[in-house]
Motif scaffolding. Structure first.
Motif, PDB file in Angstrom:
ATOM      1  N   PHE A 143       0.807  -1.214   0.000  1.00 47.49           N
ATOM      2  CA  PHE A 143       0.000   0.000   0.000  1.00 47.49           C
ATOM      3  C   PHE A 143       0.849   1.277   0.000  1.00 47.49           C
ATOM      4  O   PHE A 143       0.333   2.358   0.252  1.00 47.49           O
ATOM      5  N   ALA A 144       2.127   1.160  -0.262  1.00 49.86           N
ATOM      6  CA  ALA A 144       3.027   2.307  -0.205  1.00 49.86           C
ATOM      7  C   ALA A 144       2.584   3.453  -1.126  1.00 49.86           C
ATOM      8  O   ALA A 144       2.652   4.620  -0.742  1.00 49.86           O
ATOM      9  N   ASN A 145       2.110   3.133  -2.317  1.00 48.37           N
ATOM     10  CA  ASN A 145       1.698   4.176  -3.261  1.00 48.37           C
ATOM     11  C   ASN A 145       0.267   4.644  -3.056  1.00 48.37           C
ATOM     12  O   ASN A 145      -0.129   5.667  -3.600  1.00 48.37           O
ATOM     13  N   ASN A 146      -0.520   3.885  -2.299  1.00 54.21           N
ATOM     14  CA  ASN A 146      -1.926   4.222  -2.050  1.00 54.21           C
ATOM     15  C   ASN A 146      -2.266   3.945  -0.587  1.00 54.21           C
ATOM     16  O   ASN A 146      -3.010   3.021  -0.280  1.00 54.21           O
ATOM     17  N   PRO A 147      -1.756   4.750   0.344  1.00 53.14           N
ATOM     18  CA  PRO A 147      -1.937   4.451   1.766  1.00 53.14           C
ATOM     19  C   PRO A 147      -3.390   4.493   2.257  1.00 53.14           C
ATOM     20  O   PRO A 147      -3.694   3.929   3.300  1.00 53.14           O
ATOM     21  N   ASP A 148      -4.276   5.129   1.501  1.00 53.64           N
ATOM     22  CA  ASP A 148      -5.680   5.203   1.917  1.00 53.64           C
ATOM     23  C   ASP A 148      -6.527   4.060   1.387  1.00 53.64           C
ATOM     24  O   ASP A 148      -7.715   3.983   1.685  1.00 53.64           O
ATOM     25  N   GLU A 149      -5.942   3.181   0.602  1.00 60.15           N
ATOM     26  CA  GLU A 149      -6.675   2.043   0.040  1.00 60.15           C
ATOM     27  C   GLU A 149      -6.944   0.997   1.111  1.00 60.15           C
ATOM     28  O   GLU A 149      -6.139   0.796   2.015  1.00 60.15           O
TER      29      GLU A 149
END
Length: 92
Positions: A5-11
């Motif tokens: 989830f590094a590139n999309n922490p809110d996913e």
């Protein structure tokens, strides 16, 4: 999991290939089966009968659970229900 989830922490969810499943599987697994459609039933059955799933330590140790799609909801009422539901499942 952090790198997933590094590139999309809110996913809340991420799609991974079946071949990568062993890289992310923990000592307990919860498979949310989309049984509302024939396609969902077929996909779940193929996964459950496949060699990758069967090779996972959680599956081999009886710590893999197939749960209904309600477990994928993220509303407050479902999350409250899930606290009790998960505790009951894990205590079996």
């Amino acid at each position: 999991m952090t790198e997933l989830f590094a590139n999309n922490p809110d996913e809340l969810w991420a799609t991974i290939s079946l071949e990568k499943l062993p890289d992310y599987a923990g000592d307990r697994l919860f498979l949310i089966a989309q049984n509302g459609t024939e396609e969902g039933k077929k996909a779940a059955e193929e996964l459950l009968q496949g060699p990758i799933w069967k090779s996972l330590p959680a599956v081999q140790n009886g710590k893999a659970y197939v749960v209904e799609d309600r477990w994928a909801m993220n509303d407050p009422l479902t999350l409250d229900w899930l606290l009790d539901e998960m505790a009951a499942l894990l205590s079996k």
